[in-house]
Design a protein around this motif. Structure first.
Motif, PDB file in Angstrom:
ATOM      1  N   ARG A   1       0.812  -1.229   0.000  1.00 50.55           N
ATOM      2  CA  ARG A   1       0.000   0.000   0.000  1.00 50.55           C
ATOM      3  C   ARG A   1       0.839   1.269   0.000  1.00 50.55           C
ATOM      4  N   SER A   2       2.171   1.125  -0.010  1.00 46.55           N
ATOM      5  CA  SER A   2       3.039   2.309   0.097  1.00 46.55           C
ATOM      6  C   SER A   2       3.356   2.949  -1.252  1.00 46.55           C
ATOM      7  N   THR A   3       3.182   2.212  -2.345  1.00 46.39           N
ATOM      8  CA  THR A   3       3.505   2.756  -3.672  1.00 46.39           C
ATOM      9  C   THR A   3       2.345   3.644  -4.158  1.00 46.39           C
ATOM     10  N   PRO A   4       2.557   4.418  -5.249  1.00 47.25           N
ATOM     11  CA  PRO A   4       1.442   5.227  -5.776  1.00 47.25           C
ATOM     12  C   PRO A   4       0.206   4.376  -6.096  1.00 47.25           C
ATOM     13  N   ILE A   5       0.398   3.247  -6.786  1.00 52.97           N
ATOM     14  CA  ILE A   5      -0.742   2.371  -7.089  1.00 52.97           C
ATOM     15  C   ILE A   5      -1.299   1.764  -5.796  1.00 52.97           C
ATOM     16  N   GLY A   6      -0.400   1.436  -4.883  1.00 55.14           N
ATOM     17  CA  GLY A   6      -0.812   0.859  -3.595  1.00 55.14           C
ATOM     18  C   GLY A   6      -1.675   1.824  -2.783  1.00 55.14           C
ATOM     19  N   LYS A   7      -1.384   3.105  -2.894  1.00 53.38           N
ATOM     20  CA  LYS A   7      -2.179   4.108  -2.156  1.00 53.38           C
ATOM     21  C   LYS A   7      -3.615   4.141  -2.676  1.00 53.38           C
ATOM     22  N   LEU A   8      -3.732   4.004  -3.989  1.00 54.79           N
ATOM     23  CA  LEU A   8      -5.064   3.961  -4.614  1.00 54.79           C
ATOM     24  C   LEU A   8      -5.812   2.697  -4.159  1.00 54.79           C
ATOM     25  N   ILE A   9      -5.104   1.581  -4.118  1.00 51.89           N
ATOM     26  CA  ILE A   9      -5.695   0.324  -3.656  1.00 51.89           C
ATOM     27  C   ILE A   9      -6.159   0.455  -2.209  1.00 51.89           C
ATOM     28  N   ASN A  10      -5.334   1.108  -1.397  1.00 55.36           N
ATOM     29  CA  ASN A  10      -5.705   1.302   0.007  1.00 55.36           C
ATOM     30  C   ASN A  10      -6.997   2.111   0.135  1.00 55.36           C
ATOM     31  N   THR A  11      -7.105   3.144  -0.673  1.00 52.56           N
ATOM     32  CA  THR A  11      -8.339   3.944  -0.650  1.00 52.56           C
ATOM     33  C   THR A  11      -9.525   3.085  -1.068  1.00 52.56           C
ATOM     34  N   TYR A  12      -9.342   2.308  -2.129  1.00 53.61           N
ATOM     35  CA  TYR A  12     -10.399   1.414  -2.613  1.00 53.61           C
ATOM     36  C   TYR A  12     -10.844   0.441  -1.518  1.00 53.61           C
ATOM     37  N   LEU A  13      -9.886  -0.135  -0.788  1.00 58.76           N
ATOM     38  CA  LEU A  13     -10.228  -1.126   0.236  1.00 58.76           C
ATOM     39  C   LEU A  13     -10.897  -0.507   1.456  1.00 58.76           C
ATOM     40  N   CYS A  14     -10.460   0.682   1.824  1.00 61.84           N
ATOM     41  CA  CYS A  14     -10.937   1.282   3.079  1.00 61.84           C
ATOM     42  C   CYS A  14     -12.190   2.135   2.913  1.00 61.84           C
ATOM     43  N   ASP A  15     -12.393   2.669   1.717  1.00 62.59           N
ATOM     44  CA  ASP A  15     -13.476   3.627   1.516  1.00 62.59           C
ATOM     45  C   ASP A  15     -14.497   3.058   0.529  1.00 62.59           C
ATOM     46  N   LYS A  16     -15.603   2.553   1.075  1.00 57.81           N
ATOM     47  CA  LYS A  16     -16.579   1.888   0.209  1.00 57.81           C
ATOM     48  C   LYS A  16     -17.298   2.861  -0.725  1.00 57.81           C
ATOM     49  N   ALA A  17     -17.153   4.155  -0.473  1.00 57.39           N
ATOM     50  CA  ALA A  17     -17.753   5.152  -1.370  1.00 57.39           C
ATOM     51  C   ALA A  17     -16.864   5.391  -2.592  1.00 57.39           C
ATOM     52  N   PHE A  18     -15.624   4.903  -2.541  1.00 60.13           N
ATOM     53  CA  PHE A  18     -14.689   5.071  -3.658  1.00 60.13           C
ATOM     54  C   PHE A  18     -15.057   4.093  -4.762  1.00 60.13           C
ATOM     55  N   GLN A  19     -15.482   4.630  -5.917  1.00 63.06           N
ATOM     56  CA  GLN A  19     -16.022   3.794  -6.995  1.00 63.06           C
ATOM     57  C   GLN A  19     -14.935   3.393  -7.976  1.00 63.06           C
ATOM     58  N   LEU A  20     -14.891   2.119  -8.258  1.00 72.07           N
ATOM     59  CA  LEU A  20     -13.945   1.594  -9.228  1.00 72.07           C
ATOM     60  C   LEU A  20     -14.574   0.322  -9.769  1.00 72.07           C
ATOM     61  N   SER A  21     -14.539   0.110 -11.085  1.00 71.28           N
ATOM     62  CA  SER A  21     -15.120  -1.126 -11.597  1.00 71.28           C
ATOM     63  C   SER A  21     -14.269  -2.299 -11.106  1.00 71.28           C
ATOM     64  N   ASP A  22     -14.872  -3.494 -11.054  1.00 72.40           N
ATOM     65  CA  ASP A  22     -14.146  -4.677 -10.591  1.00 72.40           C
ATOM     66  C   ASP A  22     -12.918  -4.939 -11.465  1.00 72.40           C
ATOM     67  N   GLU A  23     -13.086  -4.689 -12.775  1.00 72.73           N
ATOM     68  CA  GLU A  23     -11.963  -4.919 -13.706  1.00 72.73           C
ATOM     69  C   GLU A  23     -10.813  -3.960 -13.409  1.00 72.73           C
ATOM     70  N   ALA A  24     -11.152  -2.684 -13.214  1.00 69.39           N
ATOM     71  CA  ALA A  24     -10.110  -1.683 -12.949  1.00 69.39           C
ATOM     72  C   ALA A  24      -9.388  -2.001 -11.640  1.00 69.39           C
ATOM     73  N   ALA A  25     -10.156  -2.387 -10.620  1.00 66.88           N
ATOM     74  CA  ALA A  25      -9.544  -2.738  -9.335  1.00 66.88           C
ATOM     75  C   ALA A  25      -8.591  -3.923  -9.520  1.00 66.88           C
ATOM     76  N   HIS A  26      -9.056  -4.906 -10.287  1.00 63.40           N
ATOM     77  CA  HIS A  26      -8.234  -6.099 -10.525  1.00 63.40           C
ATOM     78  C   HIS A  26      -6.889  -5.729 -11.159  1.00 63.40           C
ATOM     79  N   LEU A  27      -6.954  -4.861 -12.162  1.00 62.24           N
ATOM     80  CA  LEU A  27      -5.730  -4.480 -12.874  1.00 62.24           C
ATOM     81  C   LEU A  27      -4.790  -3.664 -11.989  1.00 62.24           C
ATOM     82  N   LEU A  28      -5.344  -2.910 -11.052  1.00 61.61           N
ATOM     83  CA  LEU A  28      -4.484  -2.178 -10.111  1.00 61.61           C
ATOM     84  C   LEU A  28      -3.709  -3.131  -9.220  1.00 61.61           C
TER      85      LEU A  28
END
Ligand code: 2DT
Length: 213
Positions: A44-71
């Motif tokens: 979760r410390s890298t730039p992409i990891g920070k985005l993943i962390n937001t996705y995991l912690c904030d259920k209001a953060f919208q991302l398609s399942d495919e986009a999340a997978h690719l991250l």
């Protein structure tokens, strides 16, 4: 030729003691004089990891399942070269989650299994996978999951089904090992894990395999 370190992956269902066991394994390898590094995914410390962390912690953060997978996959590719270099310097690398989590979690959401596997194709393949698991019955009895996106027990059952597909795959036969943690103490699971790792301590001169390649 010179020996590289082995790539050892600890996978598992949530709350099976995965992080406890990876930490113990790294400490034990180090205490026996082996060079060893721990890499946890998602990192979760890298730039992409920070985005993943937001996705995991904030259920209001919208991302398609495919986009999340690719991250999640991109997060592994960010570190792939470093992992390869570390292994080639004779250092063991212990992974806490990797491609199998990536595929199992996304496939459990309904994405196609092979589609899920393809972006990870070519990543360094673990020499040994230790999958920490428990029966569906025990899984269903567990409560007290935290608030992150996937910590819902029905979803965990689906994830288990997807993980169990790997155990049945011909290409996984030589590396996939199941450790049932049910009713076992941290020490007992640690002994099971060590029993699987012990045979690899001399390192290897084999090239690093590539996932699905
Ligand atoms: P931790 O609780 O272990 O930090 O994981 N996950 C993980 C995915 O969906 N895809 C992946 O590729 C990986 C590595 C599993 C956080 C959650 O992220 C999920 C649980």
């Amino acid at each position: 030729g010179s020996h590289r370190g082995q790539l050892i992956l600890v996978e598992g269902l949530d709350r099976c003691g995965k992080t406890t066991q990876t930490t113990r394994l790294v400490e034990k390898l180090a205490s026996q004089g082996h060079k060893v590094e721990l890499v946890k995914f998602p990192d979760r410390s890298t730039p992409i990891g920070k985005l993943i962390n937001t996705y995991l912690c904030d259920k209001a953060f919208q991302l398609s399942d495919e986009a999340a997978h690719l991250l999640f996959s991109a997060n592994r590719w960010e570190l792939a070269a470093t992992i390869t270099e570390t292994l080639n310097q004779g250092t063991f690398v212990v992974l806490d989650r990797y491609v199998y989590s990536g595929i199992a979690y996304s496939a459990a959401k309904g994405l196609d299994f092979d589609w899920c596997a393809s972006p990870d194709k070519g990543l360094p393949q673990p020499d040994l996978v230790i999958f920490l698991t428990m029966s569906t019955e025990k899984l269903n009895q567990r409560s007290g999951f935290g608030g992150e996106r996937y910590e819902i027990s029905e979803f965990q059952g689906l994830v288990k089904e997807k993980f169990d597909k790997f155990a049945a795959m011909e290409s996984m036969r030589s590396i996939w090992n199941v450790v049932n943690v049910e009713g076992k103490s941290i020490e007992q699971v640690g002994n099971d894990v060590w029993g699987l790792v012990e045979g690899l301590l001399q390192g290897t001169s084999q090239p690093i395999h590539k996932f699905l390649a």
